[in-house]
Enzyme design. Sequence first.
Site, PDB file in Angstrom:
ATOM      1  N   ASN A 181      -3.695  78.748  73.914  1.00  0.00           N
ATOM      2  CA  ASN A 181      -2.287  79.038  74.161  1.00  0.00           C
ATOM      3  C   ASN A 181      -1.362  78.291  73.203  1.00  0.00           C
ATOM      4  O   ASN A 181      -0.146  78.258  73.399  1.00  0.00           O
ATOM      5  CB  ASN A 181      -1.918  78.682  75.606  1.00  0.00           C
ATOM      6  CG  ASN A 181      -2.588  79.611  76.596  1.00  0.00           C
ATOM      7  OD1 ASN A 181      -2.676  80.813  76.368  1.00  0.00           O
ATOM      8  ND2 ASN A 181      -3.088  79.056  77.687  1.00  0.00           N
TER       9      ASN A 181
ATOM     10  N   HIS B  34      -0.865  75.142  72.689  1.00  0.00           N
ATOM     11  CA  HIS B  34      -0.287  73.842  73.006  1.00  0.00           C
ATOM     12  C   HIS B  34      -1.421  72.844  73.205  1.00  0.00           C
ATOM     13  O   HIS B  34      -2.589  73.226  73.351  1.00  0.00           O
ATOM     14  CB  HIS B  34       0.653  73.898  74.223  1.00  0.00           C
ATOM     15  CG  HIS B  34       0.009  74.295  75.505  1.00  0.00           C
ATOM     16  ND1 HIS B  34       0.329  75.438  76.193  1.00  0.00           N
ATOM     17  CD2 HIS B  34      -0.966  73.695  76.231  1.00  0.00           C
ATOM     18  CE1 HIS B  34      -0.387  75.522  77.281  1.00  0.00           C
ATOM     19  NE2 HIS B  34      -1.186  74.485  77.333  1.00  0.00           N
TER      20      HIS B  34
ATOM     21  N   CYS C  12       3.532  70.033  74.349  1.00  0.00           N
ATOM     22  CA  CYS C  12       3.797  69.697  72.950  1.00  0.00           C
ATOM     23  C   CYS C  12       2.855  70.500  72.073  1.00  0.00           C
ATOM     24  O   CYS C  12       1.733  70.839  72.475  1.00  0.00           O
ATOM     25  CB  CYS C  12       3.658  68.198  72.680  1.00  0.00           C
ATOM     26  SG  CYS C  12       2.050  67.504  73.053  1.00  0.00           S
TER      27      CYS C  12
END
Length: 419
Positions: free
Chosen positions: A316, A318, A353
């Site tokens: 995904n 991240h 993040c």
Amino acid sequence: MVATAATSAFFPVTSSPDSSDSKKKKLGFGSINLGGITSKSSSSGTLQVKANAQAPPKINGTKVVTPPVDVFKNEDGVSSPPPRTFINQLPDWSMLLAAITTVFLAAEKQWMMLDWKPKRPDMLMDPFGIGRIVQDGLVFRQNFSIRSYEIGADRTASIETVMNHLQETALNHVRSAGMLVDGFGSTPEMCKKNLIWVVTRMQVVVDRYPTWGDVVQVDTWVSASGKNCMRRDWIIRDSKTGEILTRASSIWVMMNKLTRRLSKIPEEVRGEIEPYFMNTDPVVAEDSRKLVKLDDSSAEYVRKGLTPRWNDLDVNQHVNNVKYIGWILESTPLPILESHELSSVTLEYRRECGRDSVLQSLTAVSDHGDGKSVSLNETECQHLLRLEEGSEVLRGRTQWRPKKSESSGNAAQIPPESA
């Protein structure tokens, strides 16, 4: 060769005595029988010797003694085969037995090669499948062998290894239920609506860390948690003794992968996942204490310039949630890592993040006496991960217990704050 031997045993070929006699008379040969060696003289004066003796046959390296064959002589003294009767027309059973034995030995060897299994208990085979569903189809179970590269300086599995086992079983649970499509744990209806699961809170309690060569059994299941959350629990056991090694509980919510905002659980998705919910209490009692928000004034240890690598990203795009644990340990004092082991961790994920993020890891040690040493009793630390611009990524709390080898001795010295 086996077929030829078997055929010749059933259908022996014999020659006619009259034909052989007439041939010898026409050629003018005389014969002298010397116990298996027949010498023949020709009119030219040359001597021809024909060896009739044959080496006894062997079966699997063992000589087989065949009974002597009766030799009949006619009126001229010339030897001839015995007359054809019912008895001497029977097959040669020794040759047939040799052929059958050879076939069976070859088949047994092939079977042993195909059906090989380890005969010693220490020759453990890795599970190549993705586990199985147990307990009325609601609990997923999978075994893992602890690899040499998964252990740390203490010769035990690291906390990251434990967390990876938790994550792997969670995904395999969804896949075994037939609900994993193209997302990271997304069901078909979630994929249609661009939704993904994200973890918001995780509690892990480790009673004992496995060592190299141990095989652990991981059980996981899901339950409802409020209106728009899902709880997933895990229990890790020693596969041989059944001893509970680790207990973990987590809370998951849905996020739109395009807008990166949290979302309610749609009714279509709820219909997919509710049949797999168990009505059970969390395996880890919720720690209701509020996690402290650290800042530059309250943090004692700070590690700056932490950046994710490409391999730290999941599908995904991240950072994988297991990576956060490694980052909070970056600012944990070395004396604590040397004299204590992590017994429990509580994490609250506040922000994702990506690969371009630059983070800072902050740690504060609770109750370490004069500020220069760490007690050999249990120790607690507060943690914070934040982006360089100040946004919170994660809050955490870790508890540490003395290692068995460190149960006695002087307190470990804590170095001054490091940046």
